[in-house]
Design an enzyme around this catalytic site. Structure first.
Site, mmCIF file in Angstrom:
data_model
loop_
_atom_site.group_PDB
_atom_site.id
_atom_site.type_symbol
_atom_site.label_atom_id
_atom_site.label_comp_id
_atom_site.label_asym_id
_atom_site.label_seq_id
_atom_site.Cartn_x
_atom_site.Cartn_y
_atom_site.Cartn_z
ATOM 1 C CD GLU A 61 40.842 -8.265 31.955
ATOM 2 O OE1 GLU A 61 41.045 -7.958 30.764
ATOM 3 O OE2 GLU A 61 41.686 -8.122 32.844
ATOM 4 N N GLY A 64 46.890 -12.574 34.070
ATOM 5 C CA GLY A 64 45.764 -12.845 34.957
ATOM 6 C C GLY A 64 44.476 -12.990 34.168
ATOM 7 C CD GLU A 72 47.647 -6.439 26.182
ATOM 8 O OE1 GLU A 72 47.426 -5.225 26.065
ATOM 9 O OE2 GLU A 72 47.113 -7.134 27.058
ATOM 10 C CD GLU A 86 46.219 -3.365 30.831
ATOM 11 O OE1 GLU A 86 45.395 -3.496 31.767
ATOM 12 O OE2 GLU A 86 46.172 -4.062 29.808
ATOM 13 C CG MET A 105 44.027 -10.986 26.518
ATOM 14 S SD MET A 105 45.077 -9.522 26.749
ATOM 15 C CE MET A 105 44.527 -8.515 25.382
ATOM 16 C CD GLU A 106 42.838 -6.052 27.497
ATOM 17 O OE1 GLU A 106 43.636 -5.200 27.077
ATOM 18 O OE2 GLU A 106 43.121 -6.848 28.417
ATOM 19 C CG HIS A 144 40.833 -3.490 29.197
ATOM 20 N ND1 HIS A 144 41.620 -2.386 28.984
ATOM 21 C CD2 HIS A 144 41.499 -4.250 30.117
ATOM 22 C CE1 HIS A 144 42.711 -2.461 29.726
ATOM 23 N NE2 HIS A 144 42.667 -3.577 30.433
#
Length: 860
Positions: A301, A264, A129, A323, A266-267, A304
């Protein structure tokens, strides 16, 4: 087929359906290679296809149509990050498979496929991403091009491999000696969720939470630090399943602590990647903030996996759909699990950051056009995350929790495994609530900025009538509302009749309205629980009344009152005397939320407003403000003390030591830092990081060497991330010029991890004694620093230059004109505007600050 002549969007006539990726990579080598077979459907016959590829060398390329193999030649469009495939003959309409081989190199900036490193811990990891899957394998790298993914990964024997898919099996290739790991196909995903990690990892035992196989995957030797992450997962995964009324869709959840990560967390569907400090902790040394930060990040996360992964935005202009929503619902989930943690009170710090940016002329709407990958990366900011979260929170408070949830469930059912836009969400909620949500929501998402609401009061038939007027709030006093914007404003007004407090709700549609309260108000606060995303400007009479009853407000409201009055000072709408009078009324307040707000403003007064002659008097005033609360709390808490008091104590010690330069506090902190160095669990966890940081303020070279040595020793023995970060943060407090140069030099090597580089430099910029030296260092070493900084983090570094004195503004402009950063164009505008803002403030209010302090000392 026509190629796009402008912009970065791919032609729409080709629809990817499935990727089969065969990747060869190892932490031992800088290069990687592989092949991908992409099943596509052509809407019309064509002899060329355009897809994304960046930094890849494509080898054999062909289309397979039935049993026929049609080769192609490749042309690259480097500026567009695309490759066009030109076939020997026309490809027919319908289904076919593209077969491509590729080779590339690991990215030095922690995006695409890169080498993640933290001391002895090394792994190959991915970060796709916003638009970096194209740097790993050729693909249709846009969020509305969903397809399935089947991974095969070839690497050194003995290494662990994680991908989105469930492991299918592994074997050793007798020809190459490599281990070949195969994985089951995934449900449909956008390319930005593709994930792979290869390294030496340990994993917790598989636990089934609501039927979902869950593991936490950590660098070797850190399994004990994963227990809290398991506890959080056990709590929030069932919560989301219930809230969405929809089962988790993917086959597993692996939560992976990566030894080096730009974002920080990532999903990635089924394989969530985290910075270690946002997943792992040691129960004996973890602070309250550390626990809450990990819990909120995990919840964010996992949220998401429904909102973003299952239902995905069409394009990056709707990034807030992912987000802002995940930020809002993660706080809601953690608050539902642990209401005693006051997670929404903690969020006020993030709300402040969003309001600070959104008050600038250089802000952007929550929904903003995006054309390029760099612009997409720029959207990962406080406006998208935190303003978006505030808007959702205030809309839920207005609509009602039940209808809001039902609308979300309807939206999720309708768009599952598809793509959607913000208008689709508002429509679903509006239908469920039977009100016009679209108009209200769009006034917040599609126009920049936010309102300041002015309150005047009168009385009619024994009831208070509030006369409210909204205008756009600008932080700069030279900018004014043009009168052509307004918000549909859900107000929540806290008021007291002298016996108890009440909350009155009203939707303000016009620029000026009158609101009648159901009684006579003794005092009024215009933003109950600080839920609304607006500033409150009380008339002088109303401000005097609420200031006299300040302890009747909630901590969140006290924090907002301070922030609002300060913002009005910044904007030239109030003199600083009014703020200082209010601040003095908070003397002795020991609630951690209020202490944080007071400390944040105290730092601005000291670092951005006071001149050298004023600093001693200001420090004496601040000492009088904060010392009583620390005296009441003491340095040591009772055995049954709550964590909120421990956090307040740590904040007070930090302010008195760093801002007030209380020598007794600094001496005691330095002594406690020695205790902490000998045993990280021997100092109360919330205080430990503060005393280590304070011990660095007066550090000489010998002390800096000890700080660095202790950090490296902890990293080598795989201590918890929080225990390590105490020492990294302390390095940013070093003030003496020689030791400071030593700290700065460490950012060029491997001592400071790549993922922490910007955090250390930003902290140095935040302190005026270090900011100019840091800027000089950055100018001399820009290529080296920028080459190690991820595209998400670099905008924060550019933005940090806004802390420099005004005399450096032209220098900053010239430097970044020569060294442009595409992902930080807006951040640069914000930095320059911040410099002007505080230069004007200092000129306008500096003399008033000095005069007020003189009167205050004379009155004692």
């Amino acid at each position: 087929m026509a190629h796009p002549e402008a912009g970065y969007r791919l032609p729409r006539e080709i629809v990817p359906q499935a990727y089969a990726i065969d990747l060869t990579t190892t932490p031992r080598r800088k290069g990687f290679s592989g092949s991908v077979a992409i099943e596509v459907c052509l809407a019309a016959a064509t002899d060329s296809i355009v897809l994304h590829a960046r930094g890849l060398k494509l080898g054999e390329v062909a289309a397979r149509v039935g049993r026929k193999r049609i080769p192609a030649t490749v042309r690259y469009q480097h500026a567009r990050e695309t490759a066009s495939l030109h076939f020997d003959r026309e490809l027919p309409q319908g289904d076919l498979t593209l077969e491509l081989t590729f080779a590339g190199r690991l990215d030095p900036r922690m995006h695409g496929l890169y080498l993640a490193r933290s001391g002895p811990e090394v792994a190959v990891a991915s970060q796709c991403e916003a638009a970096d899957a194209r740097a790993i394998f050729p693909c249709f790298d846009e969020p509305d091009r969903k397809a399935t993914f089947t991974w095969t990964v070839r690497t050194d024997p003995g290494l662990t491999v994680i991908t989105n898919g469930v492991p299918k099996g592994s074997r050793k290739d007798p020809k190459t000696g490599l281990a070949v790991h195969r994985f089951e196909p995934t449900p449909v995903l956008p390319t930005y969720l593709a994930a792979v990690a290869v390294g030496r990892f340990d994993a917790t035992q598989v636990r089934h939470v609501r039927g979902v196989p869950c593991r936490v995957v950590v660098p070797e030797g850190k399994l004990a630090q994963a227990e809290f992450a398991e506890e959080v997962t056990d709590a929030v995964l069932p919560w989301f399943t219930t809230y969405f009324a929809q089962r988790y869709h993917y086959a597993k959840i692996d939560q992976v602590a990566v030894p080096g990560f730009d974002a920080g967390a990532m999903e990635n569907a089924g394989a969530i990647f985290y910075r270690q400090q946002l997943l792992l902790l040691d129960e004996a040394t973890a602070s309250w903030h550390g626990r809450k930060q990990i819990a909120e990040t995990i919840a964010h996360e996992i949220a998401h996996q429904w909102f973003g992964n299952r239902v995905t935005m069409h394009w990056w202009d709707d990034l807030w759909l992912n987000e802002a929503f995940a930020t809002w619902i993660s706080h809601k989930a953690v608050d539902g699990w642990r209401p005693d943690w006051r997670i929404w009170d903690d969020f006020l710090v993030l709300r402040r950051a969003a309001m600070g940016l959104d008050a600038l002329e250089s802000t952007h709407p929550i929904y903003a056009p995006v054309e390029s990958p760099a612009q997409a990366t720029e959207m990962f900011d406080a406006i998208t995350y935190y303003k978006g979260c505030c808007v959702l929170r205030q809309l839920e408070a207005w609509i009602g929790e039940g209808p809001f949830r039902e609308g979300l469930r309807s939206y999720m059912r309708r768009y599952k495994d598809r793509n959607a836009a913000g208008a689709d969400l508002w429509h679903a909620i509006g239908v469920a609530a039977d009100i016009d949500v679209d108009t209200v929501a769009q006034s917040w998402t599609e126009q920049a900025g936010f309102p300041v609401v002015h309150f005047e009061a009168s009385e009619r038939a024994g009831r208070t009538v509030l006369h409210v007027a909204q205008r756009r709030f600008f932080a700069r006093h030279d900018l004014r509302d043009t009168g052509n914007v307004r918000w549909f404003l859900p107000l929540q007004i806290r008021w007291s009749d002298g016996k108890r407090t009440h909350v009155h709700r009203a939707l303000v549609r016009e620029r000026e309205e009158a609101i009648e309260l159901p009684g006579r108000a003794v005092w009024v606060h215009g933003n109950a629980d600080s839920i609304g995303f607006y500033r409150v400007e009380l008339s002088e009479k109303l401000l005097d009344a609420v200031a006299g009853a300040v302890r009747e407000l909630t901590p969140a409201e006290r924090q907002a009152l301070l922030d609002d009055v300060w913002a009005l000072v910044l904007a030239g709408a109030q003199p600083i005397d009014r703020f200082l009078d209010l601040l003095a009324a908070f003397r002795g307040d020991a609630d951690y939320v209020v202490v944080e707000a007071m400390a944040a403003r105290a730092a601005v007064l000291l670092h951005r407003l006071a001149d050298e002659a004023t600093v001693p008097a200001l420090r004496r005033f601040l000492h009088q403000l904060f010392a009583p609360a620390l005296a009441a709390l003491g340095w040591e808490g009772a055995a049954d003390e709550g964590p909120d008091r421990a956090v307040a104590r740590a904040e007070l010690v930090g302010v008195l030591g760093e801002l007030c330069r209380d020598e007794a506090v600094l001496d005691r902190a330095t002594a406690l830092a020695e205790v902490e160095a000998a045993d990280p669990s021997a100092v109360e966890p919330n205080l430990a990081g503060v005393v280590v940081r304070l011990s660095a303020i007066r550090a000489d070279r010998k002390r800096v060497d000890r700080l660095v040595g202790e950090y490296l020793a902890r990293r080598e023995r795989r201590a918890s991330p929080e225990e390590q970060s105490r020492y990294l943060r302390a390095l940013a407090a070093v003030e003496k010029s020689g030791p400071l140069r030593e700290v700065l030099s460490l950012t060029l090597g491997e001592t400071i991890p790549q993922e922490q580089l910007v955090s250390v430099l930003r902290a140095l910029f935040a302190r005026p004694t270090q900011a100019v030296a840091t800027w000089r260092f950055l100018q001399r070493n820009w290529a080296a620093v920028a080459g190690r900084t991820g595209p998400m983090a670099i905008s924060h570094l550019v933005e940090a230059t806004g802390r420099l004195p005004a005399k450096h503004k032209r220098e900053i402009e010239r430097f970044f004109a020569k060294h442009p950063v595409e992902e930080a164009r807006r951040a640069l505008q914000q930095a320059l505007e911040e410099i002007d803002l505080y230069a004007a403030l200092r000129k306008r209010e500096g003399p008033r600050l000095s005069a007020w302090l003189a009167r205050h000392e004379g009155a004692r």
